[in-house]
Design a protein around this motif. Structure first.
Motif, short mmCIF file in Angstrom:
data_model
loop_
_atom_site.label_atom_id
_atom_site.label_comp_id
_atom_site.label_asym_id
_atom_site.label_seq_id
_atom_site.Cartn_x
_atom_site.Cartn_y
_atom_site.Cartn_z
N PHE A 127 0.66 -1.02 -0.03
CA PHE A 127 -0.09 -0.03 0.02
C PHE A 127 1.24 1.17 0.26
CE2 PHE A 127 -2.79 -2.74 2.33
CZ PHE A 127 -4.32 -3.48 1.18
N ALA A 128 1.82 1.21 0.97
CA ALA A 128 2.78 2.37 1.00
C ALA A 128 3.31 3.07 -0.12
CB ALA A 128 3.43 2.13 2.00
N GLU A 129 3.45 1.46 -0.73
CA GLU A 129 4.55 1.37 -2.67
C GLU A 129 3.89 2.32 -3.32
OE1 GLU A 129 7.36 -0.85 -5.56
OE2 GLU A 129 5.78 -1.94 -4.15
N ALA A 130 2.22 1.96 -3.42
CA ALA A 130 1.54 2.45 -4.40
C ALA A 130 0.72 3.73 -4.37
CB ALA A 130 -0.07 1.60 -4.19
N PHE A 131 1.32 4.00 -2.93
CA PHE A 131 0.95 5.69 -2.65
C PHE A 131 1.72 6.78 -3.12
CE2 PHE A 131 -2.56 4.28 -0.28
CZ PHE A 131 -3.52 5.74 -0.25
N GLU A 132 3.82 5.96 -2.76
CA GLU A 132 4.51 6.73 -3.27
C GLU A 132 4.71 6.75 -4.91
OE1 GLU A 132 8.30 5.34 -2.11
OE2 GLU A 132 7.44 5.64 0.06
N LEU A 133 4.38 5.97 -5.47
CA LEU A 133 4.64 6.04 -6.83
C LEU A 133 2.60 6.94 -7.89
CD1 LEU A 133 4.64 2.24 -7.61
CD2 LEU A 133 6.07 3.98 -7.82
N ALA A 134 2.15 7.15 -6.68
CA ALA A 134 1.21 8.02 -7.18
C ALA A 134 1.02 9.76 -6.25
CB ALA A 134 -0.64 7.78 -6.05
N GLY A 135 2.11 10.56 -6.30
CA GLY A 135 2.70 11.13 -5.93
C GLY A 135 2.44 11.72 -4.43
N THR A 136 2.10 10.74 -3.57
CA THR A 136 2.25 11.66 -2.03
C THR A 136 3.06 11.69 -1.56
OG1 THR A 136 0.37 9.51 -1.72
CG2 THR A 136 0.79 10.28 0.66
N PRO A 137 3.38 12.59 -0.66
CA PRO A 137 4.92 12.79 -0.13
C PRO A 137 4.91 11.65 0.74
CG PRO A 137 3.57 15.15 0.11
CD PRO A 137 2.69 13.59 -0.33
N ARG A 138 5.97 11.57 1.36
CA ARG A 138 6.69 10.33 2.14
C ARG A 138 6.36 10.49 3.56
NH1 ARG A 138 11.90 6.85 0.73
NH2 ARG A 138 10.55 6.54 -0.92
N HIS A 139 5.92 12.02 4.22
CA HIS A 139 5.74 11.94 5.84
C HIS A 139 4.14 12.35 5.80
CE1 HIS A 139 4.86 16.07 3.54
NE2 HIS A 139 4.61 16.11 4.95
N LEU A 140 3.15 12.05 4.64
CA LEU A 140 2.62 11.09 4.71
C LEU A 140 0.59 10.19 4.34
CD1 LEU A 140 0.69 14.33 3.25
CD2 LEU A 140 1.29 14.19 5.96
N VAL A 141 2.35 9.87 4.03
CA VAL A 141 2.57 8.17 3.55
C VAL A 141 1.05 7.43 5.08
CG1 VAL A 141 2.88 5.37 3.08
CG2 VAL A 141 4.01 7.58 1.42
#
Length: 212
Positions: A127-141
């Motif tokens: 899930f975390a990887e998918a959010f990173e790839l979708a442009g979510t800043p890491r501190h908000l994952v």
């Protein structure tokens, strides 16, 4: 004369009678069927003495975590396509809610302890990887995952509890006119509350991530 090694093999089961995976699966089945966890009843299910558990686990908390792992293994694997942030939010929420709906009685106990089972950590890592790839800043994952997780647990518990959260007697309609009118309106124009929740989560999280 019998071969000693053959005699030894015949006297022992080929697979261990008890294992961490077997404990987790049996505990999950108990939550599904009995909506509770009893160590003596779990031992009975597995056909072992209660003391046998402590060769594999440290106690009740670890058994609950093994049940979490069994739940992850039982749930359908989510299809996290590389798409828009909105897609990832909805896919994650749907995947979590689908998993949690399998054993609602387990959920309050999962809320009392951190995730540590490798299978569960692997799922959240995806899930975390998918959010990173979708442009979510890491501190908000993690805040995003925690929000979706809490919402999915709440939705799963809500689905098995009651049709409506408000019960107003007919003679009290005049005392609570606005709430009564709202009840009538939603009866005339039904809303899928889970789709509505997904819409709210998606809009809110997208705005929070955009403004971060």
């Amino acid at each position: 004369m019998q071969n000693p090694s053959k005699t030894s093999q015949l006297g022992r089961p080929r697979t261990p009678r008890l294992s961490r995976k077997a404990i987790g699966r049996a505990a999950l089945e108990m939550f599904e069927e009995e909506e509770s966890l009893s160590i003596p009843r779990l031992a009975e299910r597995l056909g072992v003495r209660q003391s046998s558990f402590y060769k594999h686990v440290t106690g009740r908390q670890e058994i609950i975590e093994l049940a979490r792992g069994a739940l992850v293994e039982r749930a359908p694997k989510p299809e996290l396509t590389s798409g828009s942030l909105d897609d990832v939010i909805r896919q994650t929420f749907d995947a979590l809610r689908t998993a949690y709906s399998l054993a609602p009685a387990l959920l309050p106990l999962l809320l009392t302890q951190p995730v540590s089972h490798p299978a569960a950590l692997e799922a959240y890592d995806r899930f975390a990887e998918a959010f990173e790839l979708a442009g979510t800043p890491r501190h908000l994952v993690l805040p995003v995952l925690e929000t979706l997780d809490s919402a999915a647990i709440g939705a799963s518990l809500d689905a098995i509890t009651m049709e409506s959260a408000w019960s107003i007697k007919e003679e009290d309609h005049g005392t609570f006119p606005h709430l009564t009118a709202a009840q009538r309106a939603v009866a005339e124009h039904p809303v899928d509350r889970f789709s509505f929740l997904a819409d709210v989560l998606s809009a809110g999280l997208r705005a929070a991530i955009r403004d971060a």
